[in-house]
Design a protein around this motif. Structure first.
Motif, PDB file in Angstrom:
ATOM      1  N   PRO A   1       0.807  -1.225   0.000  1.00  0.00           N
ATOM      2  CA  PRO A   1       0.000   0.000   0.000  1.00  0.00           C
ATOM      3  C   PRO A   1       0.837   1.270   0.000  1.00  0.00           C
ATOM      4  O   PRO A   1       0.305   2.371  -0.118  1.00  0.00           O
ATOM      5  CB  PRO A   1      -0.816  -0.116   1.298  1.00  0.00           C
ATOM      6  CG  PRO A   1      -0.052  -1.044   2.163  1.00  0.00           C
ATOM      7  CD  PRO A   1       0.702  -1.975   1.262  1.00  0.00           C
ATOM      8  N   MET A   2       2.197   1.154   0.153  1.00  0.00           N
ATOM      9  CA  MET A   2       3.055   2.343   0.127  1.00  0.00           C
ATOM     10  C   MET A   2       3.466   2.688  -1.300  1.00  0.00           C
ATOM     11  O   MET A   2       3.637   3.850  -1.631  1.00  0.00           O
ATOM     12  CB  MET A   2       4.349   2.132   0.918  1.00  0.00           C
ATOM     13  CG  MET A   2       4.217   1.283   2.128  1.00  0.00           C
ATOM     14  SD  MET A   2       4.238   2.201   3.644  1.00  0.00           S
ATOM     15  CE  MET A   2       5.822   2.993   3.567  1.00  0.00           C
ATOM     16  N   THR A   3       3.668   1.663  -2.127  1.00  0.00           N
ATOM     17  CA  THR A   3       4.218   1.947  -3.457  1.00  0.00           C
ATOM     18  C   THR A   3       3.175   1.918  -4.572  1.00  0.00           C
ATOM     19  O   THR A   3       3.288   2.687  -5.521  1.00  0.00           O
ATOM     20  CB  THR A   3       5.352   0.958  -3.797  1.00  0.00           C
ATOM     21  OG1 THR A   3       4.910  -0.357  -3.535  1.00  0.00           O
ATOM     22  CG2 THR A   3       6.569   1.248  -2.988  1.00  0.00           C
ATOM     23  N   LEU A   4       2.151   1.056  -4.453  1.00  0.00           N
ATOM     24  CA  LEU A   4       1.157   1.001  -5.537  1.00  0.00           C
ATOM     25  C   LEU A   4       0.482   2.353  -5.773  1.00  0.00           C
ATOM     26  O   LEU A   4       0.382   2.794  -6.926  1.00  0.00           O
ATOM     27  CB  LEU A   4       0.110  -0.092  -5.265  1.00  0.00           C
ATOM     28  CG  LEU A   4       0.633  -1.528  -5.426  1.00  0.00           C
ATOM     29  CD1 LEU A   4      -0.423  -2.549  -5.019  1.00  0.00           C
ATOM     30  CD2 LEU A   4       1.087  -1.780  -6.859  1.00  0.00           C
ATOM     31  N   PRO A   5       0.065   3.095  -4.719  1.00  0.00           N
ATOM     32  CA  PRO A   5      -0.551   4.411  -4.967  1.00  0.00           C
ATOM     33  C   PRO A   5       0.416   5.381  -5.638  1.00  0.00           C
ATOM     34  O   PRO A   5       0.009   6.191  -6.462  1.00  0.00           O
ATOM     35  CB  PRO A   5      -0.931   4.915  -3.572  1.00  0.00           C
ATOM     36  CG  PRO A   5      -0.913   3.734  -2.692  1.00  0.00           C
ATOM     37  CD  PRO A   5       0.060   2.759  -3.287  1.00  0.00           C
TER      38      PRO A   5
END
Ligand SMILES: CC(C)(COP(=O)(O)OP(=O)(O)OC[C@H]1O[C@@H](n2cnc3c(N)ncnc32)[C@H](O)[C@@H]1OP(=O)(O)O)[C@@H](O)C(=O)NCCC(=O)NCCS
Length: 149
Positions: free
Chosen positions: A103-107
């Protein structure tokens, strides 16, 4: 001094400590660093770096992008991706990026204009000696995103 993004050709190994921020295993980094193009962002000192590879058949891949922790969320990552996109246009048709299912990198990648491509089940557990953790949560799959150039 103005912000500058350098294409680093000599001494790529010197950037391994920076790249370890995004990829914890040196032998994985060495695999793509050797054959990849390394870009480093200075403002005025080193703030971020990334590696771009040519996967053939019109596909380039962003293998690693790392911003120093104390300088994250200031737009450096987005600027580096924009630079890669501009430099890849005319040389490739698609830019891919693979990342842990996090959830830190996908957005971040979605904000940069990438869309979901596919998922490789258990890539992290199959390719890394140690569990890959983010915020204490273990990552298993690798998620690929893509952008038409
Ligand atoms: C992921 C990373 C490259 C993003 O670079 P950055 O310079 O911090 O990101 P930016 O400031 O350019 O962010 C652009 C947008 O992406 C999104 N974003 C960035 N980091 C995010 C996070 N941790 N959580 C949710 N959204 C995020 C936001 O929408 C952000 O815009 P905003 O700050 O105006 O809300 C950087 O945080 C990093 O190096 N992380 C550790 C290494 C890593 O995980 N690398 C990727 C794995 S290959």
């Amino acid at each position: 001094m103005k912000m500058d993004i350098k294409h680093v050709v000599d001494g790529k190994q010197d950037y391994i400590p920076m790249l370890l921020i995004a990829d914890q295993q040196v032998d994985m980094i060495e695999k793509y660093l050797d054959r990849g193009e390394l870009y480093a962002l200075y403002d005025p000192d080193l703030r971020a770096a990334c590696v771009l590879t040519d996967e053939g058949e019109g596909v380039f891949e962003l293998q690693n992008i790392a911003v120093l922790p104390e300088y994250q969320r200031r737009g450096y990552g987005r600027k580096l991706v924009k630079h890669l996109v501009d430099s890849s246009k005319g040389r490739a048709k698609v830019l891919m990026v693979g990342t842990g299912d996090s959830p830190m990198t996908l957005p971040f990648y979605q904000q940069c204009g990438f869309v979901f491509s596919h998922r490789i089940k258990n890539y992290m557990t199959d390719h890394y000696y140690q569990p890959v953790l983010e915020d204490g949560v273990q990552l298993f799959d690798k998620v690929y995103l893509k952008m038409d150039l």
